[in-house]
Scaffold this active site. Structure first.
Site, PDB file in Angstrom:
ATOM      1  N   CYS A 271       0.816  -1.229   0.000  1.00  0.00           N
ATOM      2  CA  CYS A 271       0.000   0.000   0.000  1.00  0.00           C
ATOM      3  C   CYS A 271       0.844   1.270   0.000  1.00  0.00           C
ATOM      4  O   CYS A 271       0.351   2.342  -0.339  1.00  0.00           O
ATOM      5  CB  CYS A 271      -0.958   0.005   1.179  1.00  0.00           C
ATOM      6  SG  CYS A 271      -2.078  -1.392   1.151  1.00  0.00           S
TER       7      CYS A 271
ATOM      8  N   HIS B 200      -3.435   7.324   2.343  1.00  0.00           N
ATOM      9  CA  HIS B 200      -3.806   5.987   1.851  1.00  0.00           C
ATOM     10  C   HIS B 200      -5.212   5.681   2.350  1.00  0.00           C
ATOM     11  O   HIS B 200      -5.563   5.999   3.498  1.00  0.00           O
ATOM     12  CB  HIS B 200      -2.806   4.961   2.371  1.00  0.00           C
ATOM     13  CG  HIS B 200      -3.222   3.546   2.104  1.00  0.00           C
ATOM     14  ND1 HIS B 200      -3.641   3.134   0.849  1.00  0.00           N
ATOM     15  CD2 HIS B 200      -3.306   2.458   2.916  1.00  0.00           C
ATOM     16  CE1 HIS B 200      -3.954   1.846   0.905  1.00  0.00           C
ATOM     17  NE2 HIS B 200      -3.769   1.412   2.140  1.00  0.00           N
TER      18      HIS B 200
ATOM     19  N   ASN C 299     -10.065  -0.128  -0.434  1.00  0.00           N
ATOM     20  CA  ASN C 299      -8.601  -0.055  -0.356  1.00  0.00           C
ATOM     21  C   ASN C 299      -8.016  -0.592  -1.667  1.00  0.00           C
ATOM     22  O   ASN C 299      -8.121  -1.785  -1.941  1.00  0.00           O
ATOM     23  CB  ASN C 299      -8.135  -0.881   0.852  1.00  0.00           C
ATOM     24  CG  ASN C 299      -6.622  -0.858   1.027  1.00  0.00           C
ATOM     25  OD1 ASN C 299      -5.890  -0.410   0.152  1.00  0.00           O
ATOM     26  ND2 ASN C 299      -6.154  -1.363   2.160  1.00  0.00           N
TER      27      ASN C 299
HETATM   28  O1  UT7 Z   1      -3.859  -1.111   3.510  1.00  0.00           O
HETATM   29  C1  UT7 Z   1      -2.959  -1.752   4.364  1.00  0.00           C
HETATM   30  C2  UT7 Z   1      -3.268  -1.484   5.749  1.00  0.00           C
HETATM   31  N1  UT7 Z   1      -4.507  -2.119   6.107  1.00  0.00           N
HETATM   32  C3  UT7 Z   1      -5.200  -1.592   7.049  1.00  0.00           C
HETATM   33  O2  UT7 Z   1      -4.816  -0.547   7.510  1.00  0.00           O
HETATM   34  C4  UT7 Z   1      -6.395  -2.307   7.588  1.00  0.00           C
HETATM   35  C5  UT7 Z   1      -6.385  -2.187   9.072  1.00  0.00           C
HETATM   36  N2  UT7 Z   1      -7.482  -2.880   9.761  1.00  0.00           N
HETATM   37  C6  UT7 Z   1      -8.769  -2.483   9.672  1.00  0.00           C
HETATM   38  O3  UT7 Z   1      -9.110  -1.606   8.895  1.00  0.00           O
HETATM   39  C7  UT7 Z   1      -9.758  -3.111  10.611  1.00  0.00           C
HETATM   40  O4  UT7 Z   1      -9.076  -3.848  11.590  1.00  0.00           O
HETATM   41  C8  UT7 Z   1     -10.797  -4.046   9.909  1.00  0.00           C
HETATM   42  C9  UT7 Z   1     -11.778  -3.196   9.118  1.00  0.00           C
HETATM   43  C10 UT7 Z   1     -10.092  -5.024   9.014  1.00  0.00           C
HETATM   44  C11 UT7 Z   1     -11.607  -4.821  10.942  1.00  0.00           C
HETATM   45  O5  UT7 Z   1     -12.225  -3.922  11.858  1.00  0.00           O
HETATM   46  P1  UT7 Z   1     -12.132  -4.182  13.444  1.00  0.00           P
HETATM   47  O6  UT7 Z   1     -12.933  -3.133  14.081  1.00  0.00           O
HETATM   48  O7  UT7 Z   1     -10.655  -4.229  13.763  1.00  0.00           O
HETATM   49  O8  UT7 Z   1     -12.828  -5.558  13.591  1.00  0.00           O
HETATM   50  P2  UT7 Z   1     -12.253  -6.945  14.171  1.00  0.00           P
HETATM   51  O9  UT7 Z   1     -11.269  -7.531  13.205  1.00  0.00           O
HETATM   52  O10 UT7 Z   1     -11.805  -6.722  15.584  1.00  0.00           O
HETATM   53  O11 UT7 Z   1     -13.536  -7.833  14.173  1.00  0.00           O
HETATM   54  C12 UT7 Z   1     -14.662  -7.501  14.991  1.00  0.00           C
HETATM   55  C13 UT7 Z   1     -15.748  -8.517  14.749  1.00  0.00           C
HETATM   56  C14 UT7 Z   1     -15.285  -9.968  14.823  1.00  0.00           C
HETATM   57  O12 UT7 Z   1     -16.304 -10.719  15.437  1.00  0.00           O
HETATM   58  P3  UT7 Z   1     -16.187 -11.131  17.003  1.00  0.00           P
HETATM   59  O13 UT7 Z   1     -14.928 -11.921  17.089  1.00  0.00           O
HETATM   60  O14 UT7 Z   1     -16.122  -9.814  17.739  1.00  0.00           O
HETATM   61  O15 UT7 Z   1     -17.433 -11.906  17.222  1.00  0.00           O
HETATM   62  C15 UT7 Z   1     -15.199 -10.379  13.369  1.00  0.00           C
HETATM   63  O16 UT7 Z   1     -15.391 -11.752  13.178  1.00  0.00           O
HETATM   64  O17 UT7 Z   1     -16.295  -8.342  13.430  1.00  0.00           O
HETATM   65  C16 UT7 Z   1     -16.321  -9.600  12.761  1.00  0.00           C
HETATM   66  N3  UT7 Z   1     -16.161  -9.363  11.330  1.00  0.00           N
HETATM   67  C17 UT7 Z   1     -17.188  -9.084  10.507  1.00  0.00           C
HETATM   68  N4  UT7 Z   1     -18.520  -8.998  10.744  1.00  0.00           N
HETATM   69  C18 UT7 Z   1     -19.306  -8.680   9.698  1.00  0.00           C
HETATM   70  C19 UT7 Z   1     -15.007  -9.329  10.609  1.00  0.00           C
HETATM   71  N5  UT7 Z   1     -15.293  -9.046   9.324  1.00  0.00           N
HETATM   72  C20 UT7 Z   1     -16.640  -8.894   9.237  1.00  0.00           C
HETATM   73  C21 UT7 Z   1     -17.525  -8.585   8.193  1.00  0.00           C
HETATM   74  N6  UT7 Z   1     -18.831  -8.487   8.462  1.00  0.00           N
HETATM   75  N7  UT7 Z   1     -17.083  -8.352   6.937  1.00  0.00           N
END
Ligand code: UT7
Length: 326
Positions: free
Chosen positions: A114, A253, A283
């Site tokens: 990225c 980004h 992204n």
């Molecule tokens: O470009 C390179 C750099 N990349 C980034 O900067 C990305 C950085 N990370 C992020 O943007 C975020 O961490 C994400 C958007 C990927 C995820 O958001 P989050 O608030 O960190 O969510 P999480 O991974 O902690 O997941 C929270 C919950 C989980 O469920 P439980 O374990 O709390 O029951 C996941 O299983 O959300 C669940 N989950 C979803 N639910 C509905 C994960 N993906 C989804 C989804 N739809 N698509």
């Protein structure tokens, strides 16, 4: 002697096909609400089956060259930042050179995920400042949809395809004021596509394999991104001897609106001075910064003389910034 490189033209290309959050609701266990609240994404563009990274790159490059008022024959350096090259070799930059009928000047790809475009811009700036090039074509182009596991809801909702480009020309006035590049390879397992063709592993495994697709520990990447981008903002301002209030536009980004907002807060920047395309594009990795830049330039938001802060963070980890007088 030339002291600076400056942006002579920008271009962009997005594939026609759009995939909305509602479409994704039918593919994996997710909701529009979850995607929008956690990421800020509404939709993303997806390349057609017969559309490849070089096709996207070519469209963006042609627009940037046209807007710069130059001809393809004036370009004397071609750099393509991509994580999704169409071939192992030749590089996408060489494939693009062929399309543009450019023969002879150096052409190569940059792989910094990225942060790739910021890396490529920094390299082109150094070529120009040292007199090795006068008109560099710098492209960020991705077909990430091909390295996504479309059954993995934690990644497939995040990414999109597209390309952005700039022509960077030698100039007596600024221009790029400074660029800052960093990497720390110890985090390789937090954001990765584990298998490459040269590993040979695809020969001993059959069928679909998760190691051929993007894997991310989203939460940990998120925390690192916010912290690291905060640090690089300080470093960049200090190097350019500028104050937060001197920045007219943040061109970040586009991974997640919450990361973008955290960086804007660090800069005390009102959100209407932050270029945001993540809602429309998702992204797009190396394409995201030049796509955002082109959007703001072509809308007339970014104007001649404005001071821009470009920044990116991605797999590697890699991160970087550029401060530019447009
Ligand atoms: O470009 C390179 C750099 N990349 C980034 O900067 C990305 C950085 N990370 C992020 O943007 C975020 O961490 C994400 C958007 C990927 C995820 O958001 P989050 O608030 O960190 O969510 P999480 O991974 O902690 O997941 C929270 C919950 C989980 O469920 P439980 O374990 O709390 O029951 C996941 O299983 O959300 C669940 N989950 C979803 N639910 C509905 C994960 N993906 C989804 C989804 N739809 N698509």
């Amino acid at each position: 002697m030339t002291q600076y490189s400056s942006i002579a033209g920008t271009g962009a290309y997005l594939p026609e096909k759009i995939l909305t959050n509602a479409d994704l609701e039918k593919m994996v266990d997710t909701t529009d609400q979850w995607i929008f609240e956690r990421t800020g994404i509404r939709k993303r563009h997806i390349a057609a089956d017969d559309e490849f990274t070089v096709d996207l790159a070519e469209q963006a490059a042609r627009e940037a060259i046209e807007r710069s008022g130059l001809a393809t024959g004036d370009i004397d350096l071609v750099i393509v930042a991509t994580t999704t090259p169409d071939r192992v070799f030749p590089s996408t930059a060489c494939l693009l050179q062929k399309r543009l009928d450019i023969h002879g000047p150096a052409a190569f790809d940059v792989q910094a995920v990225c942060s790739g475009f910021v890396y490529a811009l920094s390299i082109a700036d150094k070529f120009i400042k040292t007199g090795s090039a006068r008109h560099a074509l710098v492209v960020g182009a991705e077909t990430l949809s091909r390295i996504i596991d479309w059954s993995d809801r934690s990644t497939c909702v995040l990414f999109g395809d597209g390309a952005g480009a700039v022509v960077l020309s030698a100039s007596e006035s600024p221009g790029i004021l400074s660029t800052h590049l960093h990497a720390d390879g110890q985090y390789d397992d937090l954001l990765t596509v584990p298998d490459g063709i040269a590993s040979g592993r695809h020969k001993i495994k059959s069928g679909q394999d998760a190691n051929m697709y993007i894997q991310m520990k989203g939460n940990e990447v998120f925390r690192m991104a916010v912290m690291t981008l905060g640090r690089i903002v300080d470093e960049t301002l200090e190097a350019a001897n500028l104050d937060k209030s001197d920045i007219d536009w943040l061109v970040p980004h586009q991974a997640n609106i919450r990361i973008i907002n955290a960086t804007a807060k660090k800069l005390n920047m009102p959100l209407d001075r932050v270029v945001t395309t993540v809602d429309q594009h998702g992204n797009t990795s190396a394409a995201s910064v030049p796509l955002a830049l082109h959007a703001a330039v072509s809308e007339g938001a970014i104007k001649k003389g404005d001071t821009l802060l470009l920044e990116a963070f991605g797999g590697g980890f890699t991160w970087g910034s550029a401060i530019i007088r447009y």
